[in-house]
Design a protein around this motif. Sequence first.
Motif, PDB file in Angstrom:
ATOM      1  N   VAL A 117       0.830  -1.196   0.000  1.00  0.00           N
ATOM      2  CA  VAL A 117       0.000   0.000   0.000  1.00  0.00           C
ATOM      3  C   VAL A 117       0.869   1.252   0.000  1.00  0.00           C
ATOM      4  N   GLY A 118       1.885   1.268   0.848  1.00  0.00           N
ATOM      5  CA  GLY A 118       2.757   2.434   0.928  1.00  0.00           C
ATOM      6  C   GLY A 118       3.459   2.727  -0.384  1.00  0.00           C
ATOM      7  N   ASP A 119       3.944   1.680  -1.042  1.00  0.00           N
ATOM      8  CA  ASP A 119       4.631   1.872  -2.319  1.00  0.00           C
ATOM      9  C   ASP A 119       3.670   2.333  -3.404  1.00  0.00           C
ATOM     10  N   ASN A 120       2.426   1.833  -3.367  1.00  0.00           N
ATOM     11  CA  ASN A 120       1.422   2.298  -4.320  1.00  0.00           C
ATOM     12  C   ASN A 120       1.180   3.790  -4.178  1.00  0.00           C
ATOM     13  N   ILE A 121       1.031   4.237  -2.940  1.00  0.00           N
ATOM     14  CA  ILE A 121       0.734   5.649  -2.711  1.00  0.00           C
ATOM     15  C   ILE A 121       1.940   6.522  -3.047  1.00  0.00           C
ATOM     16  N   ALA A 122       3.117   6.014  -2.746  1.00  0.00           N
ATOM     17  CA  ALA A 122       4.342   6.790  -2.981  1.00  0.00           C
ATOM     18  C   ALA A 122       4.716   6.872  -4.453  1.00  0.00           C
ATOM     19  N   PHE A 123       4.152   6.023  -5.287  1.00  0.00           N
ATOM     20  CA  PHE A 123       4.592   5.894  -6.683  1.00  0.00           C
ATOM     21  C   PHE A 123       4.626   7.229  -7.428  1.00  0.00           C
ATOM     22  N   PRO A 124       3.588   8.084  -7.350  1.00  0.00           N
ATOM     23  CA  PRO A 124       3.659   9.363  -8.094  1.00  0.00           C
ATOM     24  C   PRO A 124       4.815  10.242  -7.656  1.00  0.00           C
ATOM     25  N   LEU A 125       5.130  10.247  -6.363  1.00  0.00           N
ATOM     26  CA  LEU A 125       6.235  11.073  -5.873  1.00  0.00           C
ATOM     27  C   LEU A 125       7.581  10.496  -6.288  1.00  0.00           C
ATOM     28  N   GLN A 126       7.703   9.180  -6.253  1.00  0.00           N
ATOM     29  CA  GLN A 126       8.949   8.547  -6.681  1.00  0.00           C
ATOM     30  C   GLN A 126       9.192   8.757  -8.162  1.00  0.00           C
ATOM     31  N   ARG A 127       8.098   8.804  -8.933  1.00  0.00           N
ATOM     32  CA  ARG A 127       8.213   8.900 -10.397  1.00  0.00           C
ATOM     33  C   ARG A 127       8.439  10.326 -10.869  1.00  0.00           C
ATOM     34  N   HIS A 128       7.836  11.290 -10.177  1.00  0.00           N
ATOM     35  CA  HIS A 128       7.786  12.642 -10.738  1.00  0.00           C
ATOM     36  C   HIS A 128       8.428  13.721  -9.868  1.00  0.00           C
ATOM     37  N   THR A 129       9.005  13.354  -8.719  1.00  0.00           N
ATOM     38  CA  THR A 129       9.641  14.358  -7.873  1.00  0.00           C
ATOM     39  C   THR A 129      11.032  13.890  -7.460  1.00  0.00           C
ATOM     40  N   LYS A 130      11.761  14.808  -6.839  1.00  0.00           N
ATOM     41  CA  LYS A 130      13.093  14.482  -6.321  1.00  0.00           C
ATOM     42  C   LYS A 130      13.098  14.448  -4.790  1.00  0.00           C
ATOM     43  N   LEU A 131      11.936  14.238  -4.204  1.00  0.00           N
ATOM     44  CA  LEU A 131      11.843  14.174  -2.751  1.00  0.00           C
ATOM     45  C   LEU A 131      12.617  12.966  -2.212  1.00  0.00           C
ATOM     46  N   GLY A 132      13.190  13.123  -1.025  1.00  0.00           N
ATOM     47  CA  GLY A 132      13.899  12.030  -0.396  1.00  0.00           C
ATOM     48  C   GLY A 132      12.947  11.010   0.201  1.00  0.00           C
ATOM     49  N   ALA A 133      13.490   9.857   0.558  1.00  0.00           N
ATOM     50  CA  ALA A 133      12.675   8.765   1.074  1.00  0.00           C
ATOM     51  C   ALA A 133      11.932   9.162   2.341  1.00  0.00           C
ATOM     52  N   GLY A 134      12.578   9.919   3.220  1.00  0.00           N
ATOM     53  CA  GLY A 134      11.940  10.325   4.463  1.00  0.00           C
ATOM     54  C   GLY A 134      10.734  11.206   4.236  1.00  0.00           C
ATOM     55  N   GLU A 135      10.872  12.189   3.348  1.00  0.00           N
ATOM     56  CA  GLU A 135       9.760  13.083   3.034  1.00  0.00           C
ATOM     57  C   GLU A 135       8.612  12.315   2.371  1.00  0.00           C
ATOM     58  N   ILE A 136       8.958  11.386   1.485  1.00  0.00           N
ATOM     59  CA  ILE A 136       7.922  10.586   0.834  1.00  0.00           C
ATOM     60  C   ILE A 136       7.180   9.735   1.859  1.00  0.00           C
ATOM     61  N   ASP A 137       7.916   9.109   2.775  1.00  0.00           N
ATOM     62  CA  ASP A 137       7.267   8.304   3.820  1.00  0.00           C
ATOM     63  C   ASP A 137       6.327   9.154   4.662  1.00  0.00           C
ATOM     64  N   ASP A 138       6.740  10.377   4.980  1.00  0.00           N
ATOM     65  CA  ASP A 138       5.890  11.271   5.766  1.00  0.00           C
ATOM     66  C   ASP A 138       4.610  11.608   5.015  1.00  0.00           C
ATOM     67  N   ARG A 139       4.736  11.846   3.720  1.00  0.00           N
ATOM     68  CA  ARG A 139       3.554  12.187   2.933  1.00  0.00           C
ATOM     69  C   ARG A 139       2.614  10.991   2.798  1.00  0.00           C
ATOM     70  N   VAL A 140       3.176   9.788   2.646  1.00  0.00           N
ATOM     71  CA  VAL A 140       2.352   8.581   2.588  1.00  0.00           C
ATOM     72  C   VAL A 140       1.557   8.436   3.879  1.00  0.00           C
ATOM     73  N   GLU A 141       2.237   8.602   5.006  1.00  0.00           N
ATOM     74  CA  GLU A 141       1.569   8.486   6.297  1.00  0.00           C
ATOM     75  C   GLU A 141       0.459   9.529   6.434  1.00  0.00           C
ATOM     76  N   ARG A 142       0.734  10.759   6.001  1.00  0.00           N
ATOM     77  CA  ARG A 142      -0.258  11.823   6.102  1.00  0.00           C
ATOM     78  C   ARG A 142      -1.456  11.544   5.191  1.00  0.00           C
ATOM     79  N   SER A 143      -1.198  11.057   3.990  1.00  0.00           N
ATOM     80  CA  SER A 143      -2.289  10.768   3.059  1.00  0.00           C
ATOM     81  C   SER A 143      -3.183   9.652   3.583  1.00  0.00           C
ATOM     82  N   LEU A 144      -2.589   8.622   4.138  1.00  0.00           N
ATOM     83  CA  LEU A 144      -3.385   7.534   4.710  1.00  0.00           C
ATOM     84  C   LEU A 144      -4.218   8.018   5.886  1.00  0.00           C
ATOM     85  N   LEU A 145      -3.670   8.904   6.680  1.00  0.00           N
ATOM     86  CA  LEU A 145      -4.416   9.463   7.797  1.00  0.00           C
ATOM     87  C   LEU A 145      -5.608  10.271   7.289  1.00  0.00           C
TER      88      LEU A 145
END
Length: 273
Positions: A117-145
């Motif tokens: 689930v986390g990788d599914n949600i993170a996919f757009p950020l991994q594909r189209h941004t230069k955000l680091g893993a920590g920032e992406i994880d934070d955004r995934v957590e926030r989106s799920l919340l």
Amino acid sequence: MPLDPAATSARRPLDQIADGEPIISFRGVHKSFGDHHILRGIDLDFERGRTTVVIGPSGTGKSVTMKLIVGLLRPEEGDVWFAGTNVPDAPERELMGVRRRIGMMFQDGALFDSMTVGDNIAFPLQRHTKLGAGEIDDRVERSLLQVGLPGIQDQMPSSLSGGMRKRVSLARAIIHEPEIVMFDEPNSGLDPLTSDEIDNLICRMKEELGITFVVISHDIVGTFAVADRIAMLYNGQLIANGTPEEILHSSEPVLRSFLARNMELPQLRDTRP
């Protein structure tokens, strides 16, 4: 001839368009596949900060309308304005910029079953941004919340119910903070209680995020639960467009038949020149 105020509004940069003004405008849009005319000169606005639901029987151009907005299809005639961009005329680079401002919740969720689930949600950020893993994880957590599913990042899509898959799809749609989110049949395949949960979530997301929602739906109850405006397509024409109250009290016979779930709809005259 004076400029159409709605189209003029949609041509302005996004930061100059106020809530309630058109952010997307269709003007004289025709779309055909061979001899099959899907849209016949459609004029339709989608207002910023509002939820517009497009209804109508299958094959009337609802999904085609969404594809025209993101430039996956181009009309034979007419304009599709997204803020300052006329989508059919936009070069590919500008078109990619438009698409990055739009999130999509697909009818079946469109999740990758081989990814968590986390990788599914993170996919757009991994594909189209230069955000680091920590920032992406934070955004995934926030989106799920935000969609009411905290802490399920490590689960696989196969373990989720239909309603949970829809919520995960919505979390992925909003993770890159789009200005518009488009929903393709958000209640499809869900039981009534789960449908109500999705409707409530859509309403809450609009209030919390302040973004524009475009919804394609067959679900009449869900339509009136979430819509600020309702547009009905039938036989390639826009036969009704208004607030839920205006739609509910419309005397348009095709609309009234559709709302009553009567599939024996009368035929409309072909008005294409």
